[in-house]
Enzyme design. Structure first.
Site, mmCIF file in Angstrom:
data_model
loop_
_atom_site.group_PDB
_atom_site.id
_atom_site.type_symbol
_atom_site.label_atom_id
_atom_site.label_comp_id
_atom_site.label_asym_id
_atom_site.label_seq_id
_atom_site.Cartn_x
_atom_site.Cartn_y
_atom_site.Cartn_z
ATOM 1 N N CYS A 1 -1.374 0.701 7.400
ATOM 2 C CA CYS A 1 -2.807 0.359 7.540
ATOM 3 C C CYS A 1 -3.182 -0.862 6.705
ATOM 4 C CB CYS A 1 -3.693 1.541 7.153
ATOM 5 S SG CYS A 1 -3.551 2.955 8.262
ATOM 6 N N ARG A 2 -3.358 -0.678 5.400
ATOM 7 C CA ARG A 2 -3.933 -1.742 4.579
ATOM 8 C C ARG A 2 -2.998 -2.930 4.375
ATOM 9 N NH1 ARG A 2 -5.160 2.200 -0.243
ATOM 10 N NH2 ARG A 2 -3.244 3.040 0.652
ATOM 11 N N ASP B 1 -8.117 3.731 1.273
ATOM 12 C CA ASP B 1 -7.200 4.147 2.331
ATOM 13 C C ASP B 1 -8.013 4.612 3.552
ATOM 14 O OD1 ASP B 1 -5.371 5.388 3.918
ATOM 15 O OD2 ASP B 1 -4.530 6.659 2.341
ATOM 16 N N CYS C 1 0.868 -1.190 0.000
ATOM 17 C CA CYS C 1 0.000 0.000 0.000
ATOM 18 C C CYS C 1 0.902 1.238 0.000
ATOM 19 C CB CYS C 1 -0.980 -0.020 1.166
ATOM 20 S SG CYS C 1 -0.219 0.062 2.802
ATOM 21 N N ASN D 1 2.323 1.442 4.356
ATOM 22 C CA ASN D 1 2.626 0.149 5.019
ATOM 23 C C ASN D 1 2.337 0.215 6.519
ATOM 24 O OD1 ASN D 1 5.510 -2.075 5.482
ATOM 25 N ND2 ASN D 1 3.413 -2.629 5.072
HETATM 26 P P1 4NP Z 1 -1.808 2.810 4.156
HETATM 27 O O1 4NP Z 1 -2.447 4.131 4.769
HETATM 28 O O2 4NP Z 1 -1.269 3.180 2.797
HETATM 29 O O3 4NP Z 1 -2.951 1.875 4.095
HETATM 30 O O4 4NP Z 1 -0.702 2.373 5.122
HETATM 31 C C1 4NP Z 1 -1.763 5.343 4.867
HETATM 32 C C2 4NP Z 1 -0.951 5.580 5.950
HETATM 33 C C3 4NP Z 1 -0.320 6.796 6.090
HETATM 34 C C4 4NP Z 1 -0.496 7.764 5.112
HETATM 35 C C5 4NP Z 1 -1.288 7.511 4.029
HETATM 36 C C6 4NP Z 1 -1.932 6.299 3.894
HETATM 37 N N1 4NP Z 1 0.138 9.011 5.265
HETATM 38 O O5 4NP Z 1 -0.122 9.910 4.427
HETATM 39 O O6 4NP Z 1 0.926 9.210 6.200
#
Ligand code: 4NP
Length: 152
Positions: free
Chosen positions: A8-9, A119, A3, A6
């Site tokens: 959350c998803r 997200d 993702c 790295n």
């Molecule tokens: P992920 O979610 O891609 O599912 O891990 C996010 C986590 C942090 C951010 C964006 C998406 N961020 O902008 O910090």
């Protein structure tokens, strides 16, 4: 599993697939990474850890890392959560074989009528639970397809 951050998803998808692989004693190596470098070394988001824990899956031990070219050499399949992840991962590919390894995670199942895992970072608890439901369906489909291939 890949993702953006790295945290959350993809750590959820990593943890849920690992959990299923371990339960079935399958010989599959599962890992995850983010296309961005913002959270390198960080634990998954607390809200994602809590959502996974409610479903009996521990992801608290995972640490964020950035996707790198070596991942194309080490893994047979690279599942990305959304079209932006797809674009960013494909940019690092060197060969057609590398490119063929990259798939949107939700493409593996026809039971889900969405293309992307949204997200949840700026979302609510419901958004985190939705990520879990999508990842649960997709990882079931990955296991089913692996078992079908094993049988030949
Ligand atoms: P992920 O979610 O891609 O599912 O891990 C996010 C986590 C942090 C951010 C964006 C998406 N961020 O902008 O910090």
């Amino acid at each position: 599993m890949v993702c953006l951050g790295n945290i959350c998803r993809s750590p959820l998808a990593d943890g849920v697939l690992r959990h299923k692989v371990n339960k079935l004693n399958l010989n599959i190596i599962v890992d995850s990474a983010g296309t961005a470098n913002y959270h390198i070394g960080a634990s998954p988001d607390k809200r994602m850890i809590a959502t996974a824990k409610m479903k009996g899956v521990d992801i608290g031990f995972l640490k964020a890392r950035q996707f790198e070219y070596k991942d194309f050499e080490e893994f047979d399949s690279i599942f990305v959560m959304d079209q932006n992840n797809y674009k960013n991962v494909i940019q690092l590919a060197k060969t057609d074989q590398d490119k063929c390894k990259v798939k949107l995670l939700l493409e593996v199942t026809s039971k889900v009528h969405r293309k992307e895992v949204p997200d949840p970072y700026y979302g609510t608890q419901t958004d985190f639970e939705e990520v879990y439901e999508l990842v649960d369906q997709a990882t079931d489909a990955i296991i089913e397809s692996y078992l079908a291939d094993e049988k030949g």
